[in-house]
Write a protein that holds these residues in place. Structure first.
Motif, PDB file in Angstrom:
ATOM      1  N   LEU A  79      17.003   6.352  -7.744  1.00  0.00           N
ATOM      2  CA  LEU A  79      17.897   6.242  -8.893  1.00  0.00           C
ATOM      3  C   LEU A  79      19.175   5.490  -8.531  1.00  0.00           C
ATOM      4  CD1 LEU A  79      17.501   9.803 -10.452  1.00  0.00           C
ATOM      5  CD2 LEU A  79      16.491   7.662 -11.241  1.00  0.00           C
ATOM      6  N   ASN A  80      19.697   5.721  -7.330  1.00  0.00           N
ATOM      7  CA  ASN A  80      20.905   5.006  -6.895  1.00  0.00           C
ATOM      8  C   ASN A  80      20.657   3.504  -6.813  1.00  0.00           C
ATOM      9  OD1 ASN A  80      22.645   7.204  -6.665  1.00  0.00           O
ATOM     10  ND2 ASN A  80      22.004   7.661  -4.577  1.00  0.00           N
ATOM     11  N   TYR A  81      19.536   3.114  -6.227  1.00  0.00           N
ATOM     12  CA  TYR A  81      19.225   1.690  -6.114  1.00  0.00           C
ATOM     13  C   TYR A  81      18.973   1.080  -7.495  1.00  0.00           C
ATOM     14  CZ  TYR A  81      18.812   1.998  -1.027  1.00  0.00           C
ATOM     15  OH  TYR A  81      19.072   2.160   0.313  1.00  0.00           O
ATOM     16  N   THR A  82      18.323   1.839  -8.361  1.00  0.00           N
ATOM     17  CA  THR A  82      18.040   1.339  -9.710  1.00  0.00           C
ATOM     18  C   THR A  82      19.330   1.048 -10.464  1.00  0.00           C
ATOM     19  OG1 THR A  82      15.978   2.599  -9.790  1.00  0.00           O
ATOM     20  CG2 THR A  82      16.869   1.846 -11.881  1.00  0.00           C
ATOM     21  N   ARG A  83      20.314   1.935 -10.315  1.00  0.00           N
ATOM     22  CA  ARG A  83      21.602   1.728 -10.988  1.00  0.00           C
ATOM     23  C   ARG A  83      22.295   0.461 -10.501  1.00  0.00           C
ATOM     24  NH1 ARG A  83      22.222   7.373  -9.526  1.00  0.00           N
ATOM     25  NH2 ARG A  83      21.581   8.701 -11.273  1.00  0.00           N
ATOM     26  N   SER A  84      21.946   0.014  -9.293  1.00  0.00           N
ATOM     27  CA  SER A  84      22.560  -1.197  -8.742  1.00  0.00           C
ATOM     28  C   SER A  84      21.764  -2.455  -9.066  1.00  0.00           C
ATOM     29  CB  SER A  84      22.711  -1.061  -7.221  1.00  0.00           C
ATOM     30  OG  SER A  84      23.657  -0.061  -6.908  1.00  0.00           O
ATOM     31  N   GLY A  85      20.754  -2.329  -9.908  1.00  0.00           N
ATOM     32  CA  GLY A  85      20.022  -3.507 -10.357  1.00  0.00           C
ATOM     33  C   GLY A  85      18.709  -3.778  -9.668  1.00  0.00           C
ATOM     34  N   VAL A  86      18.291  -2.892  -8.760  1.00  0.00           N
ATOM     35  CA  VAL A  86      17.013  -3.074  -8.076  1.00  0.00           C
ATOM     36  C   VAL A  86      15.869  -2.890  -9.074  1.00  0.00           C
ATOM     37  CG1 VAL A  86      15.455  -2.004  -6.398  1.00  0.00           C
ATOM     38  CG2 VAL A  86      17.831  -2.444  -5.789  1.00  0.00           C
ATOM     39  N   LYS A  87      14.892  -3.790  -9.025  1.00  0.00           N
ATOM     40  CA  LYS A  87      13.774  -3.752  -9.969  1.00  0.00           C
ATOM     41  C   LYS A  87      12.536  -3.060  -9.411  1.00  0.00           C
ATOM     42  CE  LYS A  87      16.178  -6.170 -12.886  1.00  0.00           C
ATOM     43  NZ  LYS A  87      16.779  -5.502 -14.066  1.00  0.00           N
ATOM     44  N   GLY A  88      12.505  -2.897  -8.080  1.00  0.00           N
ATOM     45  CA  GLY A  88      11.358  -2.252  -7.460  1.00  0.00           C
ATOM     46  C   GLY A  88      11.795  -1.379  -6.301  1.00  0.00           C
ATOM     47  N   TYR A  89      11.037  -0.317  -6.059  1.00  0.00           N
ATOM     48  CA  TYR A  89      11.363   0.617  -4.972  1.00  0.00           C
ATOM     49  C   TYR A  89      10.044   1.184  -4.475  1.00  0.00           C
ATOM     50  CZ  TYR A  89      13.379   4.746  -2.659  1.00  0.00           C
ATOM     51  OH  TYR A  89      13.740   5.714  -1.749  1.00  0.00           O
ATOM     52  N   CYS A  90       9.868   1.224  -3.158  1.00  0.00           N
ATOM     53  CA  CYS A  90       8.561   1.629  -2.658  1.00  0.00           C
ATOM     54  C   CYS A  90       8.649   2.199  -1.253  1.00  0.00           C
ATOM     55  CB  CYS A  90       7.605   0.434  -2.662  1.00  0.00           C
ATOM     56  SG  CYS A  90       8.100  -0.889  -1.523  1.00  0.00           S
ATOM     57  N   ASN A  91       7.542   2.778  -0.817  1.00  0.00           N
ATOM     58  CA  ASN A  91       7.392   3.201   0.569  1.00  0.00           C
ATOM     59  C   ASN A  91       7.185   1.958   1.429  1.00  0.00           C
ATOM     60  OD1 ASN A  91       6.086   4.036   3.086  1.00  0.00           O
ATOM     61  ND2 ASN A  91       5.926   6.051   2.142  1.00  0.00           N
ATOM     62  N   SER A  92       7.936   1.854   2.510  1.00  0.00           N
ATOM     63  CA  SER A  92       7.877   0.658   3.355  1.00  0.00           C
ATOM     64  C   SER A  92       6.462   0.309   3.793  1.00  0.00           C
ATOM     65  CB  SER A  92       8.747   0.854   4.606  1.00  0.00           C
ATOM     66  OG  SER A  92      10.080   1.138   4.256  1.00  0.00           O
ATOM     67  N   TYR A  93       5.656   1.330   4.074  1.00  0.00           N
ATOM     68  CA  TYR A  93       4.350   1.080   4.670  1.00  0.00           C
ATOM     69  C   TYR A  93       3.197   1.361   3.703  1.00  0.00           C
ATOM     70  CZ  TYR A  93       7.150   0.696   8.842  1.00  0.00           C
ATOM     71  OH  TYR A  93       8.089   0.290   9.756  1.00  0.00           O
ATOM     72  N   MET A  94       3.454   1.177   2.416  1.00  0.00           N
ATOM     73  CA  MET A  94       2.364   1.369   1.461  1.00  0.00           C
ATOM     74  C   MET A  94       1.327   0.253   1.630  1.00  0.00           C
ATOM     75  SD  MET A  94       4.050   0.394  -2.223  1.00  0.00           S
ATOM     76  CE  MET A  94       4.606  -1.271  -2.635  1.00  0.00           C
ATOM     77  N   ALA A  95       0.159   0.475   1.087  1.00  0.00           N
ATOM     78  CA  ALA A  95      -0.969  -0.431   1.299  1.00  0.00           C
ATOM     79  C   ALA A  95      -0.800  -1.743   0.534  1.00  0.00           C
ATOM     80  CB  ALA A  95      -2.268   0.253   0.874  1.00  0.00           C
ATOM     81  N   GLU A  96      -1.551  -2.733   0.969  1.00  0.00           N
ATOM     82  CA  GLU A  96      -1.457  -4.081   0.400  1.00  0.00           C
ATOM     83  C   GLU A  96      -1.649  -4.134  -1.115  1.00  0.00           C
ATOM     84  OE1 GLU A  96      -3.478  -8.530   0.956  1.00  0.00           O
ATOM     85  OE2 GLU A  96      -3.966  -6.888   2.334  1.00  0.00           O
ATOM     86  N   PRO A  97      -2.638  -3.426  -1.696  1.00  0.00           N
ATOM     87  CA  PRO A  97      -2.810  -3.524  -3.158  1.00  0.00           C
ATOM     88  C   PRO A  97      -1.548  -3.136  -3.931  1.00  0.00           C
ATOM     89  CG  PRO A  97      -4.724  -2.498  -2.163  1.00  0.00           C
ATOM     90  CD  PRO A  97      -3.694  -2.596  -1.084  1.00  0.00           C
ATOM     91  N   TYR A  98      -0.811  -2.156  -3.408  1.00  0.00           N
ATOM     92  CA  TYR A  98       0.407  -1.725  -4.093  1.00  0.00           C
ATOM     93  C   TYR A  98       1.510  -2.774  -3.964  1.00  0.00           C
ATOM     94  CZ  TYR A  98      -1.931   2.785  -4.248  1.00  0.00           C
ATOM     95  OH  TYR A  98      -2.833   3.791  -4.470  1.00  0.00           O
ATOM     96  N   TYR A  99       1.606  -3.388  -2.784  1.00  0.00           N
ATOM     97  CA  TYR A  99       2.593  -4.455  -2.617  1.00  0.00           C
ATOM     98  C   TYR A  99       2.279  -5.633  -3.545  1.00  0.00           C
ATOM     99  CZ  TYR A  99       5.723  -3.016   1.142  1.00  0.00           C
ATOM    100  OH  TYR A  99       6.716  -2.396   1.876  1.00  0.00           O
ATOM    101  N   LYS A 100       1.009  -5.964  -3.661  1.00  0.00           N
ATOM    102  CA  LYS A 100       0.630  -7.076  -4.525  1.00  0.00           C
ATOM    103  C   LYS A 100       0.917  -6.742  -5.994  1.00  0.00           C
ATOM    104  CE  LYS A 100      -0.687  -9.773  -1.233  1.00  0.00           C
ATOM    105  NZ  LYS A 100      -2.056 -10.210  -0.973  1.00  0.00           N
ATOM    106  N   GLN A 101       0.702  -5.492  -6.354  1.00  0.00           N
ATOM    107  CA  GLN A 101       1.014  -5.064  -7.721  1.00  0.00           C
ATOM    108  C   GLN A 101       2.519  -5.140  -7.971  1.00  0.00           C
ATOM    109  OE1 GLN A 101       0.839  -0.799  -8.874  1.00  0.00           O
ATOM    110  NE2 GLN A 101      -0.700  -1.450 -10.375  1.00  0.00           N
ATOM    111  N   LEU A 102       3.299  -4.658  -6.997  1.00  0.00           N
ATOM    112  CA  LEU A 102       4.761  -4.733  -7.103  1.00  0.00           C
ATOM    113  C   LEU A 102       5.207  -6.181  -7.255  1.00  0.00           C
ATOM    114  CD1 LEU A 102       7.396  -2.871  -4.968  1.00  0.00           C
ATOM    115  CD2 LEU A 102       7.447  -5.355  -5.047  1.00  0.00           C
ATOM    116  N   GLN A 103       4.662  -7.053  -6.424  1.00  0.00           N
ATOM    117  CA  GLN A 103       5.045  -8.466  -6.474  1.00  0.00           C
ATOM    118  C   GLN A 103       4.707  -9.082  -7.827  1.00  0.00           C
ATOM    119  OE1 GLN A 103       3.008 -10.968  -3.662  1.00  0.00           O
ATOM    120  NE2 GLN A 103       4.429 -12.673  -3.933  1.00  0.00           N
ATOM    121  N   ARG A 104       3.509  -8.805  -8.314  1.00  0.00           N
ATOM    122  CA  ARG A 104       3.079  -9.388  -9.587  1.00  0.00           C
ATOM    123  C   ARG A 104       3.982  -8.947 -10.744  1.00  0.00           C
ATOM    124  NH1 ARG A 104      -1.413  -7.466  -9.482  1.00  0.00           N
ATOM    125  NH2 ARG A 104      -1.300  -5.763 -10.991  1.00  0.00           N
TER     126      ARG A 104
END
Length: 209
Positions: A79-104
């Motif tokens: 929530l703190n990062y979102t208030r500062s304008g961040v559009k995405g937030y994730c676990n650093s080591y999540m799997a590739e499909p999730y990163y690709k979804q986030l990127q898209r």
């Protein structure tokens, strides 16, 4: 092309294993530039005031979508990062499909947050609303009714409560009838459950209960 800001060798390897030559890794925060792609991922092992200052300066003003990858993601941090304008937030080591979804999603001006954290956020909001409703209900009680309610919640009998407040047991029962009606509970057991689920307990410091 994807720009990643990270000082972690293990995180850098994780990203490069997924993106190969399609990622640029920098060790320090730079002003977002569309020349480096439409998405910039910042690795933040832990919450950082320095990062928050940087986000406040750039996140909302840039056409580049910014995501924060956290080693220990949590609702409050998200929530703190979102208030500062961040559009995405994730676990650093999540799997590739999730990163690709986030990127898209972020490259198409949408947002991405972990579903589990969103669920917890909604649950916290729901509990907050329930607690607010409970406070509103308690505000309907008179001062004496509140005292008796908390005395019941602390396990005191009608006889003890009557002695404590200098009244007869019949008056205690009358107060309890009014309390049950105002709080929409059917008996003293339901009253105790109602107060305890919201941690509405008043410690008695007189030693007479």
């Amino acid at each position: 092309m994807l720009l990643v800001c990270s000082q972690s060798d293990s995180f850098n390897r994780h990203i490069k294993n997924m993106y190969g030559d399609q990622v640029i890794v920098r060790s320090r925060l730079l002003e977002p530039s569309i020349e480096n792609g439409k998405l910039q991922i910042i690795h933040a092992p832990s919450y950082s005031d320095q990062l928050m200052d940087w986000l406040d300066a750039f996140a909302e003003a840039t056409p580049v979508a910014i995501a924060v990858a956290s080693d220990v993601p949590g609702v409050e941090e998200m929530l703190n990062y979102t208030r500062s304008g961040v559009k995405g937030y994730c676990n650093s080591y999540m799997a590739e499909p999730y990163y690709k979804q986030l990127q898209r999603l972020l490259e198409n001006d949408q947002t991405w947050y972990p579903p589990s954290l969103l669920s917890r956020t909604f649950e916290v909001a729901r509990q907050s609303l329930n607690r607010s409703s409970a406070f509103n209900s308690l505000s309907q009680l008179t001062s004496r009714e509140k005292d008796i309610s908390f005395a019941v919640a602390n396990g005191n009998s009608n006889k003890v409560i009557a002695k404590r407040f200098g009244i007869v047991e019949r008056t205690v029962k009358s107060h309890l009838t009014n309390i049950f009606e105002k709080l929409h509970v059917k008996d003293r057991v339901a009253l105790v459950i109602y107060l305890n689920q919201f941690n509405f307990r008043r410690e008695d410091k007189t030693g007479t209960f």
